[in-house]
Scaffold this motif. Structure first.
Motif, PDB file in Angstrom:
ATOM      1  N   VAL A   1      -4.502   0.641  -1.137  1.00 21.53           N
ATOM      2  CA  VAL A   1      -4.046  -0.752  -1.103  1.00 21.53           C
ATOM      3  C   VAL A   1      -3.983  -1.272  -2.533  1.00 21.53           C
ATOM      4  O   VAL A   1      -5.000  -1.363  -3.218  1.00 21.53           O
ATOM      5  CB  VAL A   1      -4.983  -1.631  -0.259  1.00 21.53           C
ATOM      6  CG1 VAL A   1      -4.516  -3.095  -0.296  1.00 21.53           C
ATOM      7  CG2 VAL A   1      -5.036  -1.128   1.181  1.00 21.53           C
TER       8      VAL A   1
ATOM      9  N   ALA B   1      -2.509  -5.604 -10.101  1.00 24.51           N
ATOM     10  CA  ALA B   1      -1.724  -4.870  -9.109  1.00 24.51           C
ATOM     11  C   ALA B   1      -0.382  -4.452  -9.693  1.00 24.51           C
ATOM     12  O   ALA B   1       0.110  -3.351  -9.428  1.00 24.51           O
ATOM     13  CB  ALA B   1      -1.524  -5.724  -7.861  1.00 24.51           C
TER      14      ALA B   1
ATOM     15  N   GLU C   1      -8.229  -5.531  -5.073  1.00 26.78           N
ATOM     16  CA  GLU C   1      -6.976  -5.687  -4.320  1.00 26.78           C
ATOM     17  C   GLU C   1      -6.400  -7.098  -4.410  1.00 26.78           C
ATOM     18  O   GLU C   1      -5.222  -7.303  -4.116  1.00 26.78           O
ATOM     19  CB  GLU C   1      -7.215  -5.349  -2.845  1.00 26.78           C
ATOM     20  CG  GLU C   1      -7.664  -3.926  -2.598  1.00 26.78           C
ATOM     21  CD  GLU C   1      -8.192  -3.727  -1.190  1.00 26.78           C
ATOM     22  OE1 GLU C   1      -8.281  -4.728  -0.432  1.00 26.78           O
ATOM     23  OE2 GLU C   1      -8.529  -2.578  -0.834  1.00 26.78           O
TER      24      GLU C   1
ATOM     25  N   HIS D   1     -11.307  -1.549  -9.322  1.00 26.45           N
ATOM     26  CA  HIS D   1     -10.157  -1.978  -8.530  1.00 26.45           C
ATOM     27  C   HIS D   1     -10.453  -3.247  -7.737  1.00 26.45           C
ATOM     28  O   HIS D   1     -11.490  -3.362  -7.077  1.00 26.45           O
ATOM     29  CB  HIS D   1      -9.732  -0.864  -7.575  1.00 26.45           C
ATOM     30  CG  HIS D   1      -8.534  -1.214  -6.739  1.00 26.45           C
ATOM     31  ND1 HIS D   1      -7.374  -1.719  -7.283  1.00 26.45           N
ATOM     32  CD2 HIS D   1      -8.319  -1.133  -5.389  1.00 26.45           C
ATOM     33  CE1 HIS D   1      -6.497  -1.940  -6.315  1.00 26.45           C
ATOM     34  NE2 HIS D   1      -7.055  -1.606  -5.163  1.00 26.45           N
TER      35      HIS D   1
ATOM     36  N   ALA E   1       0.835  -1.200   0.000  1.00 25.81           N
ATOM     37  CA  ALA E   1       0.000   0.000   0.000  1.00 25.81           C
ATOM     38  C   ALA E   1       0.872   1.253   0.000  1.00 25.81           C
ATOM     39  O   ALA E   1       2.071   1.195   0.290  1.00 25.81           O
ATOM     40  CB  ALA E   1      -0.934   0.008   1.210  1.00 25.81           C
TER      41      ALA E   1
ATOM     42  N   GLN F   1     -11.495  -0.490  -2.989  1.00 22.28           N
ATOM     43  CA  GLN F   1     -11.913  -1.820  -3.392  1.00 22.28           C
ATOM     44  C   GLN F   1     -13.313  -1.810  -4.015  1.00 22.28           C
ATOM     45  O   GLN F   1     -14.261  -1.261  -3.455  1.00 22.28           O
ATOM     46  CB  GLN F   1     -11.891  -2.769  -2.185  1.00 22.28           C
ATOM     47  CG  GLN F   1     -12.388  -4.168  -2.465  1.00 22.28           C
ATOM     48  CD  GLN F   1     -11.471  -4.945  -3.399  1.00 22.28           C
ATOM     49  OE1 GLN F   1     -10.408  -4.474  -3.784  1.00 22.28           O
ATOM     50  NE2 GLN F   1     -11.879  -6.150  -3.752  1.00 22.28           N
TER      51      GLN F   1
ATOM     52  N   GLU G   1      -3.394  -7.394  -1.830  1.00 25.09           N
ATOM     53  CA  GLU G   1      -3.431  -8.145  -0.576  1.00 25.09           C
ATOM     54  C   GLU G   1      -3.766  -9.594  -0.885  1.00 25.09           C
ATOM     55  O   GLU G   1      -4.659  -9.878  -1.687  1.00 25.09           O
ATOM     56  CB  GLU G   1      -4.456  -7.569   0.397  1.00 25.09           C
ATOM     57  CG  GLU G   1      -4.493  -8.314   1.725  1.00 25.09           C
ATOM     58  CD  GLU G   1      -5.430  -7.686   2.746  1.00 25.09           C
ATOM     59  OE1 GLU G   1      -5.250  -7.951   3.955  1.00 25.09           O
ATOM     60  OE2 GLU G   1      -6.338  -6.939   2.337  1.00 25.09           O
TER      61      GLU G   1
END
Length: 347
Positions: free
Chosen positions: A305, A282, A276, A274, A177, A235, A308
């Motif tokens: 972020v 990413a 994550e 988006h 992040a 997100q 993840e």
């Protein structure tokens, strides 16, 4: 094991995490804001003060443990990650935070940083990036831009700079992040998310060094330019930015494209949503690292972020391995191990 979370008394406030030490950074330094935001989120993470440890290396940011009313260690240059790894391996119930800088964590400590990320200890790395060596008075750092004129590069740096998040992605970090010192609410949100992640979290924080590199990130932080140059990731939300939310990012295959939402040819429904958890997207986001001063269309700099994922933590796997070996072979005999199988007597 995971970081122990308990019902901490609600009476705790940010002041309870401040010490009686005089905060000794240059007036106006971005570190003041980062310290304030860390102290503000601490009462809400559900961990007792005595179970929180701040470990730093060497640099301006590394004075952090003095100012946090928790356990901590001001360690040696670049080795905060190594010390934190040892602590987490032996005391997995602790909430361990590593405070480092772009010089400390990416130069002399770069090797330790990438190995902590790939091992995935459940710790939080706060990487203060000011694109300069501040403590040693203004030399260029691993994140300084090309042609940077400093005391150590009077004719301009010829080094190509690191993109810290791309480095983290290459090391298979499980949480990546970015935030900034001049957006307190966003920084608090990212600090909280980093803590909530089970695994190694790397949070890059753009931090202004007003003495040796003032305004390095001004285009992303100032009201007049922030909305057009910074892209805040949420997100499940489309990638929209601009002072009037008039711009967006869509994908042409895996290639990002900037579009104008006011020209009648594109709508918000065309934009990239988006996610994550999307490893491949990413990497595209992390590579949106354009020089905002370049001529023509360029991508905004993303904040939030990026990625993840869930992956086994090193300390958990190590504990399981030890238990399995003890169950099959029994507890070891240290004296027997030290003597070995081949011994002799000299007479």
């Amino acid at each position: 094991m995971s970081t122990t979370t308990t019902n901490v008394p609600s009476t705790l406030t940010a002041k309870d995490f401040a010490t009686d030490q005089e905060v000794r950074w240059c007036p106006g330094c971005g570190d003041y804001s980062i310290l304030a935001q860390v102290q503000k989120i601490m009462p809400g993470i559900g961990v007792p003060k005595e179970n929180i440890v701040i470990i730093s290396g060497i640099g301006c940011s590394s004075r952090f443990p003095y100012y946090m009313n928790t356990y901590g260690m001001h360690s040696i240059h670049g080795r905060a990650t190594a010390i934190a790894s040892g602590l987490k391996a032996t005391r997995p119930e602790l909430s361990v935070w590593i405070v480092t800088g772009d010089g400390d964590g990416l130069s002399i400590g770069g090797n330790h940083t990438i190995h902590l990320l790939r091992r995935n200890f459940d710790v939080n790395i706060l990487l203060f990036n000011n694109q300069i060596y501040g403590l040693t008075k203004g030399q260029y750092s691993p994140t300084s831009e090309e042609h940077k004129i400093t005391k150590s590069t009077p004719f301009g740096s010829i080094d190509h700079p690191f993109n810290p998040l791309a480095l983290a992605m290459g090391a298979d970090a499980s949480f990546i992040a970015r935030s900034m010192d001049r957006d307190p609410k966003h920084l608090q949100a990212m600090l909280t998310r980093a803590h909530q992640h089970k695994g190694a979290s790397l949070l890059e924080i753009y931090q202004n060094c007003n003495i040796f590199n003032d305004g390095a990130f001004e285009i992303f932080t100032e009201k007049g330019s922030k909305m057009d140059e910074a892209l805040f990731l949420e997100q499940g939300k489309p990638l929209v930015y601009g002072a009037n939310q008039q711009k967006g990012i869509k994908l042409d295959g895996m290639k990002p494209v900037v579009v104008d939402l006011t020209d009648g040819t594109h709508s918000i429904d065309d934009l990239w949503i988006h996610d994550e958890r999307d490893f491949y997207k990413a990497q595209v986001l992390i590579r949106m690292f354009d020089n905002p001063n370049q001529q023509g269309t360029h991508f905004p700099r993303p904040f939030g972020v990026f990625f993840e994922t869930e992956r086994a933590c090193y300390e958990d796997v190590m504990a399981m391995q030890i238990e399995e070996i003890i169950s099959t072979k029994g507890k070891g005999d240290l004296d027997k191990l030290l003597r070995g199988k081949e011994v002799w007597e000299i007479v």
